[in-house]
Design an enzyme around this catalytic site. Structure first.
Site, PDB file in Angstrom:
ATOM      1  N   THR A  39       0.707  -1.278   0.124  1.00  0.00           N
ATOM      2  CA  THR A  39      -0.032  -0.028   0.110  1.00  0.00           C
ATOM      3  C   THR A  39       0.799   1.323  -0.077  1.00  0.00           C
ATOM      4  O   THR A  39       1.951   1.196   0.611  1.00  0.00           O
ATOM      5  CB  THR A  39      -0.858   0.013   1.268  1.00  0.00           C
ATOM      6  OG1 THR A  39      -2.056  -1.136   1.216  1.00  0.00           O
ATOM      7  CG2 THR A  39      -1.780   1.258   1.336  1.00  0.00           C
ATOM      8  N   GLU A  40       0.241   2.287  -0.814  1.00  0.00           N
ATOM      9  CA  GLU A  40       1.082   3.571  -1.010  1.00  0.00           C
ATOM     10  C   GLU A  40       0.154   4.729  -0.532  1.00  0.00           C
ATOM     11  O   GLU A  40      -1.101   4.438  -0.547  1.00  0.00           O
ATOM     12  CB  GLU A  40       1.704   3.917  -2.191  1.00  0.00           C
ATOM     13  CG  GLU A  40       2.920   2.519  -2.554  1.00  0.00           C
ATOM     14  CD  GLU A  40       3.539   3.045  -3.879  1.00  0.00           C
ATOM     15  OE1 GLU A  40       4.220   2.339  -4.325  1.00  0.00           O
ATOM     16  OE2 GLU A  40       2.970   3.727  -4.597  1.00  0.00           O
ATOM     17  N   ASP A  60      -4.492 -13.989  -1.308  1.00  0.00           N
ATOM     18  CA  ASP A  60      -5.355 -15.009  -1.510  1.00  0.00           C
ATOM     19  C   ASP A  60      -5.194 -15.844  -0.122  1.00  0.00           C
ATOM     20  O   ASP A  60      -6.190 -15.842   0.439  1.00  0.00           O
ATOM     21  CB  ASP A  60      -4.969 -15.824  -2.808  1.00  0.00           C
ATOM     22  CG  ASP A  60      -5.916 -15.280  -3.866  1.00  0.00           C
ATOM     23  OD1 ASP A  60      -6.367 -14.530  -3.957  1.00  0.00           O
ATOM     24  OD2 ASP A  60      -5.367 -15.784  -5.164  1.00  0.00           O
ATOM     25  N   GLN A  66     -24.940  -4.364  21.982  1.00  0.00           N
ATOM     26  CA  GLN A  66     -26.539  -4.086  22.314  1.00  0.00           C
ATOM     27  C   GLN A  66     -26.768  -5.065  23.410  1.00  0.00           C
ATOM     28  O   GLN A  66     -27.839  -4.625  24.115  1.00  0.00           O
ATOM     29  CB  GLN A  66     -27.180  -4.561  20.892  1.00  0.00           C
ATOM     30  CG  GLN A  66     -28.654  -3.660  20.859  1.00  0.00           C
ATOM     31  CD  GLN A  66     -28.426  -2.511  20.744  1.00  0.00           C
ATOM     32  OE1 GLN A  66     -27.546  -1.733  20.559  1.00  0.00           O
ATOM     33  NE2 GLN A  66     -29.412  -1.650  21.102  1.00  0.00           N
ATOM     34  N   GLY A 119     -25.652  -3.654  26.581  1.00  0.00           N
ATOM     35  CA  GLY A 119     -26.540  -2.259  26.780  1.00  0.00           C
ATOM     36  C   GLY A 119     -25.331  -1.196  27.096  1.00  0.00           C
ATOM     37  O   GLY A 119     -24.385  -1.295  26.644  1.00  0.00           O
ATOM     38  N   GLY A 120     -25.665  -0.426  27.961  1.00  0.00           N
ATOM     39  CA  GLY A 120     -24.585   0.512  28.719  1.00  0.00           C
ATOM     40  C   GLY A 120     -23.265   0.002  28.920  1.00  0.00           C
ATOM     41  O   GLY A 120     -22.370   0.754  28.760  1.00  0.00           O
ATOM     42  N   GLU A 136      -6.198  -5.799   3.755  1.00  0.00           N
ATOM     43  CA  GLU A 136      -6.185  -7.169   2.912  1.00  0.00           C
ATOM     44  C   GLU A 136      -7.251  -7.281   1.906  1.00  0.00           C
ATOM     45  O   GLU A 136      -7.501  -8.129   1.521  1.00  0.00           O
ATOM     46  CB  GLU A 136      -5.715  -8.472   3.647  1.00  0.00           C
ATOM     47  CG  GLU A 136      -4.465  -8.488   4.169  1.00  0.00           C
ATOM     48  CD  GLU A 136      -3.862  -9.817   4.554  1.00  0.00           C
ATOM     49  OE1 GLU A 136      -4.181 -10.650   3.918  1.00  0.00           O
ATOM     50  OE2 GLU A 136      -3.093 -10.032   5.704  1.00  0.00           O
TER      51      GLU A 136
END
Length: 384
Positions: free
Chosen positions: A125-126, A241, A337, A340-341, A364
């Protein structure tokens, strides 16, 4: 393909115990300190985790693809930073050499990667070349019996720890297509290499990425992987792959951990005088998560067996990567979820996992790139 079930069971039991007894208890410490404890890294070396997939003749365990993903299911149950450190040595940081390297290159580097003496890193990656990997701009111009590398690589996993880089660079500046790209093995202490500052990420503390800058970096001609120019992009795609199957397995492992934590919470947590696990809407989230994890695991195992049989699994690996990582994100959301909190509070591991697993859908090859690969392969098969 499982070569010896007894041996694999021993490896799995060892990894499972290591994850449960050593890694999970250190998760908070890693998140707070953004690094792995040295004693953990030493234990990883002693257990042979850096060389799980490297061929036995070079000091590794030589796990098949099926065996590798089964181990990844276990390693995925803890902080991704632990798997990330060993992951490049077993995948993108070594596979280019394993697949296409010369015997001299394999002898020189693979035993050191297998032992964990050095860490491998993969530079593709660049800044302006991510999903469109073939458009990379880093160059490697031949000058006598050397190549001169110039360019910047971005978001490079394990770059701060790396001893060697597998670098994709354009050896034919006139060829703007994939055929102009070659692969090199470059030692990290080579003059002309500098590292950027560590990236501050949403999650995955302890797993480090940064830019790698090549400024008139001179490497010998024998650093060219396989000794052949113009096939580096093909090498990179073969590496990815396999890597996509591994990431799919790690995502499935992470989803398993999150579901286990959410289930225990749902059984223990009481509202309206009864465990919230008795509420049908909670049960629906648990059931959906269980079914999707089972589907992902089945997909990954099937594709891995096909690869072990020598089949081309470019489509299947993209299917696995797309489904398993998206599934992992859905399970993470449901787990928050269900809690909860409490799921939003850092005292509970699900808050950390929620951030950590978001990356699986990006690196990837993003989900959208997997969709393109799958569709293009389908269309190509019909057109042939």
């Amino acid at each position: 393909m499982i070569r010896d079930q007894e041996v694999l069971d021993h490896i799995l039991n060892t990894v499972r115990q290591f994850v449960n007894d050593q890694l999970i208890p250190k998760e908070d410490w890693v998140a707070e300190n953004d690094r792995l404890p040295e004693d953990i890294i030493s234990q990883m070396r002693e257990l042979g985790l850096f060389g799980l997939t490297i061929p036995e003749e070079y000091g590794g365990l030589g796990l098949t693809m099926e065996e590798e993903v089964i181990v990844a299911f276990e390693m995925g149950r803890t902080s991704p930073a632990f798997r990330s450190l060993i992951g490049t040595n077993n995948g993108i940081g070594s596979l280019g050499l394993v697949i296409d390297g010369t015997e001299e290159q394999k002898q020189k580097y693979l035993p050191r990667l297998a032992s964990g003496e050095i860490i491998g890193s993969f530079c593709l990656t660049e800044p302006e070349s991510g999903s469109d990997a073939a458009s990379l701009r880093t160059t490697a111009i031949k000058d006598g019996d050397t190549y001169v590398l110039n360019g910047t690589k971005r978001y490079i996993t394990n770059a701060p720890e790396a001893g060697i880089f597998t670098v994709m660079a354009r050896t034919d500046p006139e060829n703007k297509r994939a055929g102009g790209i070659s692969a090199f093995i470059v030692e990290s202490d080579t003059p002309g290499i500098t590292l950027g500052k560590w990236d501050k990420k949403m999650g995955q503390k302890g797993a480090h990425t940064c830019d790698v800058i090549f400024d008139n970096c001179v490497v010998p001609a024998d650093a060219l992987i396989g000794g052949v120019e113009g096939v580096g992009f093909k090498t990179a795609m073969k590496v990815l792959d396999k890597g996509r199957l591994h990431i799919a397995a790690a995502s499935t492992g992470a989803a398993t951990r999150m579901l286990d934590d959410a289930l225990r919470y749902a059984v223990d947590r009481k509202q309206f005088g009864q465990p919230i696990a008795s509420f049908q809407l909670i049960q629906a989230m648990l059931a959906d998560s269980k079914a999707e994890i089972y589907a992902a695991k089945s997909m990954v195992l099937d594709a891995s067996r096909l690869r072990d049989e020598g089949k081309d699994v470019a489509t299947e690996s993209s299917c696995c990567k797309m489904f398993a990582t998206e599934m992992c994100g859905r399970v993470a959301d449901r787990a928050v979820q269900i809690l909860g909190g409490a799921g939003y509070i850092a005292d509970y591991g699900i808050e950390r996992f929620y951030r950590d697993v978001r990356l699986y859908r990006l690196y990837e090859g993003t989900t959208q790139i997997q969709q393109i690969i799958i569709a293009r392969n389908m269309i190509r098969e019909v057109s042939e």
